[in-house]
Design a protein around this motif. Structure first.
Motif, short mmCIF file in Angstrom:
data_model
loop_
_atom_site.label_atom_id
_atom_site.label_comp_id
_atom_site.label_asym_id
_atom_site.label_seq_id
_atom_site.Cartn_x
_atom_site.Cartn_y
_atom_site.Cartn_z
N VAL A 111 12.51 -24.24 15.65
CA VAL A 111 11.59 -23.24 15.07
C VAL A 111 11.54 -21.97 15.91
CG1 VAL A 111 10.21 -25.02 13.96
CG2 VAL A 111 9.54 -24.22 16.23
N ARG A 155 0.61 -16.29 17.39
CA ARG A 155 1.28 -17.48 16.84
C ARG A 155 1.31 -18.60 17.88
NH1 ARG A 155 6.84 -16.18 14.09
NH2 ARG A 155 7.20 -14.93 15.98
N GLU A 312 7.75 -24.68 10.42
CA GLU A 312 8.49 -23.60 9.81
C GLU A 312 7.66 -22.88 8.75
OE1 GLU A 312 13.11 -25.15 10.22
OE2 GLU A 312 11.91 -25.75 8.48
N ARG A 313 6.97 -23.63 7.92
CA ARG A 313 6.14 -23.00 6.89
C ARG A 313 5.01 -22.20 7.52
NH1 ARG A 313 6.48 -28.15 4.66
NH2 ARG A 313 4.26 -28.55 5.06
N ASP A 316 6.37 -19.02 9.22
CA ASP A 316 6.97 -18.06 8.28
C ASP A 316 5.95 -17.33 7.42
OD1 ASP A 316 9.49 -18.55 9.15
OD2 ASP A 316 10.02 -19.94 7.54
N GLN A 317 4.67 -17.68 7.59
CA GLN A 317 3.64 -17.01 6.79
C GLN A 317 3.59 -15.52 7.13
OE1 GLN A 317 -0.04 -19.01 7.55
NE2 GLN A 317 0.54 -20.88 6.46
N ARG A 319 2.43 -12.07 8.45
CA ARG A 319 1.57 -11.78 9.59
C ARG A 319 0.34 -11.03 9.15
NH1 ARG A 319 4.60 -12.02 14.24
NH2 ARG A 319 2.64 -11.68 15.33
#
Length: 319
Positions: A111, A155, A312-313, A316-317, A319
């Motif tokens: 990731v 993050r 990963e989901r 990947d959202q 920002r």
């Protein structure tokens, strides 16, 4: 009352349980020193995946002294990296910040994340709130220092295994209630959440598998000391929290054949009831810590894949 029926173990898990001599099923207080001496240590090459990560150690001042954070930064990163903030397991009485890093590092590679692991104080020498305050101190340091370290403070995903999962959940509650660092998510792997130790799964698995209710009581008693069980704070045992609103997206996985099954299912259920976001996996036939016990088994590979896909989901959202 007769012996309750037990869910079956996955065949690979059952074989390991029957043939290995290093599995902790029950644990008494007098066994803690011996188990500490038997803990596995890793080389720097194993921890860094042969140099894929840059290893550094940092210290931050906590309430009662310095807290050490072990940091693994991906050498291939070209932008501020997300961070998995890891809290090790060990029943609140065992373990170090280096535990699990060789198996967590491949997930971080997949990731594109760094890993920060906190060295918290262990019970019974250090009782509540020592461990959770150390974890929270490390989280505050990580958030404040991220930019200087090439990390992305927006993050940060807190991650914990077993007792570390309970401490991670407690730190997330502290961050919510203190207005502390932002957490993008919390990943709780077979978390140890509830000191009451009286669930149906706890009774089902008494005396078998890995980490039964006798071992569980040893760990909780070491950590809580003289705190009356009717007065245990939610930051010691997150399973006691009534309000689970306002928490970051949560991933929980647990085996169907382990002590923590029911308290972990309940925690996810109550996050949903509070309007929160939770993903729950109950792995059929999994004993406590099954993916470390039989890492090559199909069940373990599936569990690791589910964690990667959730991360990963999450990462990947927008920002």
């Amino acid at each position: 009352m007769g012996t309750p029926s037990r869910p079956p173990f996955d065949p690979d898990v059952a074989h390991a349980l029957a043939t290995r001599d290093d599995i902790v099923t029950t644990m008494r207080p007098d066994e803690i020193p011996r188990l500490r001496r038997q803990m596995i240590t890793y080389s720097e090459s194993e921890i860094t995946l042969d140099g894929s990560f840059e290893l550094s150690r940092h210290r931050s001042m906590g309430l009662d002294g310095e807290v050490t954070i072990v940091l693994l930064r991906p050498r291939s990163a070209t932008a501020p990296a997300p961070v998995i903030y890891h809290v090790h397991g060990g029943g609140l009485v065992l373990g170090t910040a280096y535990d699990v890093l060789p198996s967590l590092a491949p997930l971080a590679v997949q990731v594109g994340a760094a890993i920060a692991a906190v060295e918290y104080r262990l019970a019974p020498e250090h009782r509540y709130p020592a461990a959770v305050e150390d974890v929270y101190t490390g989280l505050e340091w990580l958030s404040a220092s991220a930019a200087d370290l090439g990390l992305d403070a927006d993050r940060i995903v807190i991650d914990g295994v077993s007792a570390g999962g309970g401490l991670a959940a407690a730190a997330a509650l502290l961050a919510r209630d203190r207005g502390g660092p932002h957490l993008l998510g919390q990943m709780l792997i077979c978390p140890m959440l509830d000191d009451r130790n009286d669930s149906e799964s706890g009774w089902q698995m008494a005396g078998v598998g890995a980490w039964d209710r006798t071992a569980n009581e040893t760990g909780w008693s070491a950590y809580l000391g003289d705190i009356p069980r009717s007065e245990v704070p939610i930051y010691a045992a997150p399973g006691r929290a009534v309000d689970l609103s306002g928490l970051p997206p949560t991933f929980i996985d647990v085996g169907s054949a382990e002590t923590f099954r029911d308290e972990d299912i309940d925690y996810a259920t109550r996050i949903w009831r509070a309007g929160g976001d939770a993903e729950l996996h109950v792995w059929p036939g999994g004993a406590h810590g099954f993916d470390a016990l039989v890492p090559a088994a199909p069940l373990s590979r599936d569990a690791r894949t589910a964690r990667v896909r959730w991360l990963e989901r999450l990462l990947d959202q927008p920002r």
